[in-house]
Design a protein around this motif. Sequence first.
Motif, short mmCIF file in Angstrom:
data_model
loop_
_atom_site.label_atom_id
_atom_site.label_comp_id
_atom_site.label_asym_id
_atom_site.label_seq_id
_atom_site.Cartn_x
_atom_site.Cartn_y
_atom_site.Cartn_z
N GLU A 51 25.17 15.35 50.56
CA GLU A 51 25.67 14.90 49.24
C GLU A 51 26.94 15.64 48.83
O GLU A 51 27.63 15.21 47.91
N PHE A 52 27.23 16.76 49.50
CA PHE A 52 28.45 17.49 49.15
C PHE A 52 29.46 17.53 50.30
O PHE A 52 30.35 18.37 50.32
N PHE B 209 29.60 20.66 41.94
CA PHE B 209 28.31 21.34 41.85
C PHE B 209 28.39 22.35 40.70
O PHE B 209 29.18 23.28 40.74
N PRO C 244 19.71 22.78 30.40
CA PRO C 244 19.73 22.87 31.86
C PRO C 244 20.10 21.56 32.55
O PRO C 244 20.56 21.57 33.69
N ALA C 245 19.92 20.44 31.85
CA ALA C 245 20.24 19.15 32.46
C ALA C 245 21.74 18.99 32.72
O ALA C 245 22.14 18.10 33.47
N ARG D 130 19.30 15.65 40.01
CA ARG D 130 20.32 14.62 39.71
C ARG D 130 21.25 14.40 40.89
O ARG D 130 21.51 13.29 41.30
N SER D 131 21.74 15.51 41.44
CA SER D 131 22.67 15.35 42.56
C SER D 131 22.16 16.02 43.84
O SER D 131 22.67 15.75 44.91
N LEU D 132 21.17 16.89 43.70
CA LEU D 132 20.62 17.53 44.90
C LEU D 132 19.50 16.68 45.47
O LEU D 132 18.63 16.22 44.72
N TYR E 275 23.48 21.06 34.35
CA TYR E 275 23.81 21.80 35.57
C TYR E 275 22.98 21.33 36.77
O TYR E 275 21.89 20.81 36.60
N ASP E 276 23.51 21.55 37.96
CA ASP E 276 22.74 21.25 39.16
C ASP E 276 21.76 22.38 39.45
O ASP E 276 20.70 22.16 40.03
N LEU E 277 22.15 23.58 39.05
CA LEU E 277 21.31 24.74 39.33
C LEU E 277 21.52 25.77 38.23
O LEU E 277 22.66 26.03 37.84
N ASN F 25 18.11 20.92 39.49
CA ASN F 25 18.25 19.56 38.97
C ASN F 25 18.39 18.59 40.14
O ASN F 25 19.31 18.73 40.96
N ALA G 254 22.51 25.42 48.82
CA ALA G 254 22.32 24.16 48.09
C ALA G 254 23.40 23.13 48.40
O ALA G 254 23.15 21.94 48.38
#
Lengths: 216, 272
Positions: B186-187, B105, B157-158, A168-170, B160-162, A166, B181
Motif C-alpha cells: 500500500e505504500f 503515512f 486517533p482516527a 484505514r490505509s494499513l 492518523y495511521d499509527l 488505523n 508498517a
Amino acid sequence: MAIITISRGSLSGGRRVAECLCDRLDCPCLADEVLQNAARKLEVSEGAVRGKFETAPGLWSRLSRERERYVLAVQTALAEACTEGDLVYHGLAGQFLLRGLPAVLRVRLIAPLEMRIGALRAADREMSRQAAEDFIRNVDRDRERRVRSMYGLDVEDPALYDLTVNLRSLSLDAACAAIAEAAAQPAFRIGETERARHQAFAAECRQRLEESLSGD
Amino acid sequence: MAIICICRGSKSGGRRLAECLSARLDYPILGREVLQEAAAALGVPAEMLERKMADRPSLWGRFSSMRRAYVVAVQAALAERAASGNLVYHGLSGGLLMRGAPVVFCVRLIAPMESRVRVVREETGMTAAEARGYIRELDASRSRWVEVMYGEDIMDPALYDLVVNLVSLTVEGGCAVVTRAIQGPEFSVDEDVLARLEDFRLACQVKLALAGDVELRALELDAEAEGGTVVISGEVPLRKSGRTGDRIVELARGVAGVRQIRLRVEWFDPYP
C-alpha cells in the motif's frame, strides 16, 4: 516477544490481526477461552460472565460485589494464562485487566466506519446499510459507556495504549507486522524479572478471588 | 517508500523520530525549514509566516486571506518536497496539508507529560510548574489551530495511521515500528503514484499562484489536477468586466506544468 492485548471496536479486524500475530509469533491466541476459565472458577455459564462485561452497569451496581467478582475471575484467568509466557489476547478489557503489568503491549485497532459496515454486511447479506451502521454505533456506545462506568476512562484515548493502529490505509498484514515489531522491542521482552511479576500478579488475583468467593 | 508525516505535542521526541526514520530509510527529512521555503515563495519574512502558522487563530482568523495564503504556501512547499514519494516531515500539520495525496503515512507521537516536562526543564531551566504550563499552552495553541483551520480534533486517533505512545516504547522502537508498517504494497511508489503526487504538487502550485495575488487572495479557491489539467473551483464574484475569471486563468496558466484549465466556479453577485 510479549503479552499482547488487542482492543478494538466490533468488526474492526481484531480477530484476524490477532490470528496473524499468533501465527507470526507462534504463541497462543486467547479470547473466549479466558471467559470460559473464569466461568469454571465461578461455576456459572460463560454467557453469565460475558453478560456482566457486555452490559454497562447501572450507577448503583457499578461497585456491586457480584460484578467485581466476575471481573476478578476473568482477570485471574487471564493473569494465569500470562504466567505461561507469550500470548495474544483479543478478548474483553485486556488493557485494563493487565494494567500496570510489565512486558504487556497494549494495542488498539481502529477502522473507518464504512469498512466496518462492509464487514458486517459481508457476514450478514440480509442486513441493510442503515441497520449495520446502527448496530455498530450501538455496540460502540455500550462499550464506551461500560468502560467509562467501570474504569472511569475513555476507551478511545490513545494514552491507554502503546500503539493505536488505523486500518484505514494499513492492510491487516502490515498492521500485524508493525505490531510484531513493537512486541520485539526490549520493553516487552519477558525475562526472569517480568516472569516473576506475572506469577506474583496471578497469585494475588487468585487470592483476591478466593477471598471474594468465601466472603458470601 | 512513503511520505511520513509526524505529528506530536511539543517536546515529545518528534524530531528524534524523524531523524531515526530518515537515517534508517535513507529518506530526506524536512521540518520547520518548510516555512522558510513557503515565505520565500510568497515574498514575506519567514518570521511572520512562522508566527501566523503557530499563533492560535481566532474563529474569524480562519477566514483571514493572508492566513490562508500562508497555509497554501506551506502546503505547496511541502508538496514540492514530497513529489519524489519519499520524505520524513516533522513540521506542522503534515497529515492535513498532504490530505488527498497518495502514500502518506501519518504518525502521532504521544509522550507522558513528565518526560516532556523534563526535556523543557533541561533546555530552559524552568521550574516543573512553569514547564508544564508552557507545554499546555503550546498544545492548546496547536490544537486550536487545527480545530479552526481544519475543523479537526488533533487528538483524534482516527486522523492518523499509527499512534505511538512513548510511555513504554522508545523513540528507536517507534522508529522500527513505523519502518515496518510502511513496507507493505500500500505504500509502494510506482509510476501511477508518482503521477498522482505530481498532480497534487501542480494543484498546490496553482493554489499558491492564486493565493499570492492581491485581487484573488480573499477568495476561497481550490484546485485539483490530473495529468496537467487543472480544475479550479470556488465562489467568485460576478463583475461586468468578467476580469476575475480571466485573472484566475491567466495566473493558473503561468504555472509550469499546467496544460489545460477548467473553471468550475460558482459566480455570485457581490452587490445583490
